[in-house]
Design an enzyme around this catalytic site. Sequence first.
Site, PDB file in Angstrom:
ATOM      1  N   CYS A   1      47.825  63.248  44.557  1.00 51.41           N
ATOM      2  CA  CYS A   1      48.027  63.477  45.978  1.00 51.41           C
ATOM      3  C   CYS A   1      49.017  62.488  46.578  1.00 51.41           C
ATOM      4  O   CYS A   1      48.838  61.281  46.448  1.00 51.41           O
ATOM      5  CB  CYS A   1      46.694  63.371  46.720  1.00 51.41           C
TER       6      CYS A   1
ATOM      7  N   ASP B   1      53.906  58.437  45.055  1.00 47.38           N
ATOM      8  CA  ASP B   1      55.088  57.728  45.541  1.00 47.38           C
ATOM      9  C   ASP B   1      56.323  58.551  45.184  1.00 47.38           C
ATOM     10  O   ASP B   1      56.486  58.954  44.044  1.00 47.38           O
ATOM     11  CB  ASP B   1      55.178  56.351  44.884  1.00 47.38           C
TER      12      ASP B   1
ATOM     13  N   GLU C   1      46.960  59.960  53.281  1.00 47.35           N
ATOM     14  CA  GLU C   1      48.346  60.390  53.523  1.00 47.35           C
ATOM     15  C   GLU C   1      48.362  61.739  54.224  1.00 47.35           C
ATOM     16  O   GLU C   1      49.177  61.985  55.114  1.00 47.35           O
ATOM     17  CB  GLU C   1      49.112  60.472  52.204  1.00 47.35           C
TER      18      GLU C   1
END
Lengths: 486, 278
Positions: free
Chosen positions: B173, B176, B253
């Site tokens: 998920c 980076d 995020e």
Amino acid sequence: MTVYDRFPFSCLDCSIPEGNENHRILFAASGPKIFSINLEKKSNIQVWPQADNQAKRADQENDDHGEPPGKKRKLSPPPGSPNILKLTLSHNRKHLVAVSSEDKCIRVFSVSEQGSLDQLSQRCMPKRPSAIALTWDDDTIFCGDKFGDVYALPLLPPSGEPIGTPLPDDMEASQEEQKELFIPSATNLTVHTARNRRALENQAKIKKPVKTKEPLKFSHQLLLGHVSMLTDLTLVTLSDENMGSKRNYILTADRDEHIRVSRGVPQAHIIEGFCLGHKEFVSRICLPRPEILVSGGGDDFLAVWDWVNRGLKNKINIHGAVGEFPKNVRPTGKGDPPVREPEERKIAVSGLWAYPQGPGESLLVTCEEVPALFHLAIADLESPDPVLRSIPLNGNPLDVVVAGNSVIVSIDTSVKSSCTGEEMERISRLQSFVIKSDKSWNRIDELNEILYEADKEINTVGDVGSMHDILYGIENLRKRGGESDT
Amino acid sequence: MPGQPNKRQKRDDYRTSLSQSEHRIQLPKKKFYRQRAHANPFSDHVLTYPESPDTMDWSPYYPSFTITNENESHEDTEISNIPHLSKRVEIADIGCGYGGLLFALAPRFPDQLLLGLEIRTSVTEFVQEKIKAMRQQNSETGLYQNVACLRANTMKFLPNFFYKAQLSKIFLCFPDPHFKARKHKARIVSSTLNSEYAYVMKPAGVIYTITDVEDLHNWMVEHFEAHPSFERISKTEEDVDVCVKIMKSETEEGKKVERNGGHKFVACFRRFEDPPWP
Ligand SMILES: C[S@@+](CC[C@H](N)C(=O)[O-])C[C@H]1O[C@@H](n2cnc3c(N)ncnc32)[C@H](O)[C@@H]1O
């Protein structure tokens, strides 16, 4: 002050015609040169590359009839020529593959009856090749690199493909990166760090694609990859008696203690399993029999594996046998190296070879900066207390090749062991041994004489100290704690 | 990034007091666990990882799933002394960050063991502290006993933790993005790494990916679709998968992107059974 020493032979391979053991040719690389040494006749040496000016001059000066090139020449390698680190002869003995370090190149030569070399191609890889193998049909080179990727390249590039590639500028990664389209990589709505935002802004400024690297200009296929330095690579075929079929495997080892078993092409993306049990880097793997794998590295044991089922069969302690020999290190100029207590003595296995000849069937072992060749009966690999025997050498072994029933060892005479400098001068950089059925060993006088003569004739000299990290890179694989986290 | 001396002092004090306090009912505060966003997956971090899955002791991570072995085995080998769990981890969140996804999934899959893997030390510690607190807060229901987090560099050491065909779900998920082409080898998805994901996954297991970076989304789709061990799952199937819903809404995020009105790109891939040998 730079000291010029006799340049050692960094790597060896040997051509042994089937049914004609009397026509052996030893290939030995020293610095950027490859010598082909006829093992049956004295003074029968060829050298690659031939056409440098020094060689021409030397040839003119020594132009006695039949005097082979390479006779009595003092050659110091022209500065900047790449040093050759690995030699692999094709199974049919018609081609030699050489890997050089500085330019990360794979060169393929055709080999004549007499052993002279003719360069056919030169392919520079994106990262320095660290392991190389040829398929049984000699069609394909498998090349593993410093960044853990394994590529397949055709031994002979298809017609129409350029045979020499220019040095890649800065080919940073696998081919996939070249497909990068330069649409801005994130929208302005993406939440990210200041650094990412800056990268994004920069991308937006550059309208044209940024050329990060040249694509590889020759056929190649990325087969598999470790996220670690690849240290060794072996191909093996097992026949399945029940099915009457054959299975090809790719075995790869890395700096992070892993040995990986993958299927062969075209299923190299399927990982069958891992042989896990090393606590330090694995530097060498060897198959003395198709179903038995021996591995060594930074641990003080060799591991014996039933690799097909990923079972650890045995751990063979080598600390005792290796510890008998003091480490033979190049003086740093900062005084003598500190004498280490035996228990903190670190071992770095630099080579494993099978010596499959008859009743002396053995596994040969060398360790970095240890002036000895160790051997161990293959029949004892699974026994609880196998005996590791040693052949003391008068210098550090750099490479070993098994040529029929003889073992030929390349010795680095530039690192003075117990001998004086003058004695070192007389030591041959190439020496041969035989291991007998009672596991004792002998020197082979006849062959040693030929090697001794060859050693005298090949007068390469150079600043061996500057090559130190290339010739002795194994212990450097050991991890030293790494970066801190906060 | 090392904080100011007194800031760092505060943070250390906070963390020691937290780990020493008798009633760890309080949830840890994120601000004391922040860490530089990127860790280099290629460098030799001081990592602890088991030699092989056989030598991994999971009992401190899942104490209530640990089997207390009555008939003590007398074989004195290293491996036979390691306590066993009644089941194996089957759900892994790779690069779990602060663990939002794990805490949302754990009550949904009470019969499964979930594991978050994270390379950053402080962030891992945060998740571990939060797990302790959540377990205590929910001691009556026994929730969150099935979730754990450990520090690992998954790009190197997945096979040290998991057996072949162990996992049924892997979550990637908001990885980076590593925008610069030069850094693409640091991406958590690549044709060579995908072979390792395939290795630790059961046939028919699913890899879930989500990102707000379209370019990275395309990259992940391209690399998984090109890999012979995976096929992409259809949109219709995605839409009915509860994990997809949770992954969109419960990751840290994911929430940030939501607040900023950004896009979320989802793609899921099923692992094929390995073909017979040629
Ligand atoms: C952008 S964050 C996403 C966190 C979380 N999955 C979420 O969606 O909120 C990516 C995380 O992956 C972690 N990571 C990056 N490379 C990793 C690796 N090789 N092994 C484990 N974790 C890694 C980073 O430290 C970071 O916490």
